[in-house]
Design a protein around this motif. Structure first.
Motif, PDB file in Angstrom:
ATOM      1  N   LEU A  89       0.827  -1.212   0.000  1.00  5.23           N
ATOM      2  CA  LEU A  89       0.000   0.000   0.000  1.00  5.23           C
ATOM      3  C   LEU A  89       0.859   1.258   0.000  1.00  5.23           C
ATOM      4  O   LEU A  89       0.546   2.232  -0.691  1.00  5.23           O
ATOM      5  CB  LEU A  89      -0.942   0.011   1.204  1.00  5.23           C
ATOM      6  N   GLU A 102       2.175   1.695  -3.477  1.00  3.63           N
ATOM      7  CA  GLU A 102       1.086   2.144  -4.359  1.00  3.63           C
ATOM      8  C   GLU A 102       0.773   3.617  -4.128  1.00  3.63           C
ATOM      9  O   GLU A 102       0.597   4.382  -5.076  1.00  3.63           O
ATOM     10  CB  GLU A 102      -0.160   1.292  -4.098  1.00  3.63           C
ATOM     11  N   ASN A 103       0.731   4.026  -2.872  1.00  3.56           N
ATOM     12  CA  ASN A 103       0.456   5.430  -2.560  1.00  3.56           C
ATOM     13  C   ASN A 103       1.567   6.346  -3.048  1.00  3.56           C
ATOM     14  O   ASN A 103       1.308   7.459  -3.514  1.00  3.56           O
ATOM     15  CB  ASN A 103       0.229   5.617  -1.061  1.00  3.56           C
ATOM     16  N   LYS A 112       1.049   6.774  -6.756  1.00  2.00           N
ATOM     17  CA  LYS A 112      -0.077   7.680  -7.013  1.00  2.00           C
ATOM     18  C   LYS A 112       0.342   9.133  -6.780  1.00  2.00           C
ATOM     19  O   LYS A 112      -0.038  10.020  -7.540  1.00  2.00           O
ATOM     20  CB  LYS A 112      -1.275   7.335  -6.104  1.00  2.00           C
ATOM     21  N   LYS A 113       1.116   9.353  -5.740  1.00  2.00           N
ATOM     22  CA  LYS A 113       1.570  10.693  -5.427  1.00  2.00           C
ATOM     23  C   LYS A 113       2.470  11.246  -6.542  1.00  2.00           C
ATOM     24  O   LYS A 113       2.351  12.400  -6.930  1.00  2.00           O
ATOM     25  CB  LYS A 113       2.328  10.692  -4.088  1.00  2.00           C
TER      26      LYS A 113
END
Length: 88
Positions: free
Chosen positions: A75, A78-79, A82-83
């Motif tokens: 996670l 993944e974050n 995305k950032k």
């Protein structure tokens, strides 16, 4: 000169050690303590049963902790991705 513990105190000491065990090596050490406890106090008593239950529970929890760590790392990755996409 060793410390003389009654069976109840010895059981509680082993259970505290089990609860703080996070690695396979520590769990194996707890299994050795259980075998020593059985040799000293016999197999058919509440202390042995409680220790066996807590040992099984801690093994299961350690497996869950490892899975949670993998999920948390995935996670976080993944974050971070995305950032990066939002910043570009």
């Amino acid at each position: 000169m060793g410390i003389n513990l009654n069976p109840r105190e010895e059981m509680l000491m082993i259970m505290k050690t089990i609860w703080s065990s996070r690695t396979l090596e520590q769990i194996k050490g707890c299994e050795n303590m259980l075998q020593t406890y059985i040799k000293k106090h016999g197999e058919n008593n509440f202390g042995t049963t409680f220790i066996e239950i807590e040992l099984a529970r801690q093994k299961r929890l350690n497996g869950l902790f490892a899975k949670m760590g993998k999920v948390q790392n995935a996670l976080a990755k993944e974050n971070a991705e995305k950032k990066k996409t939002l910043e570009n």
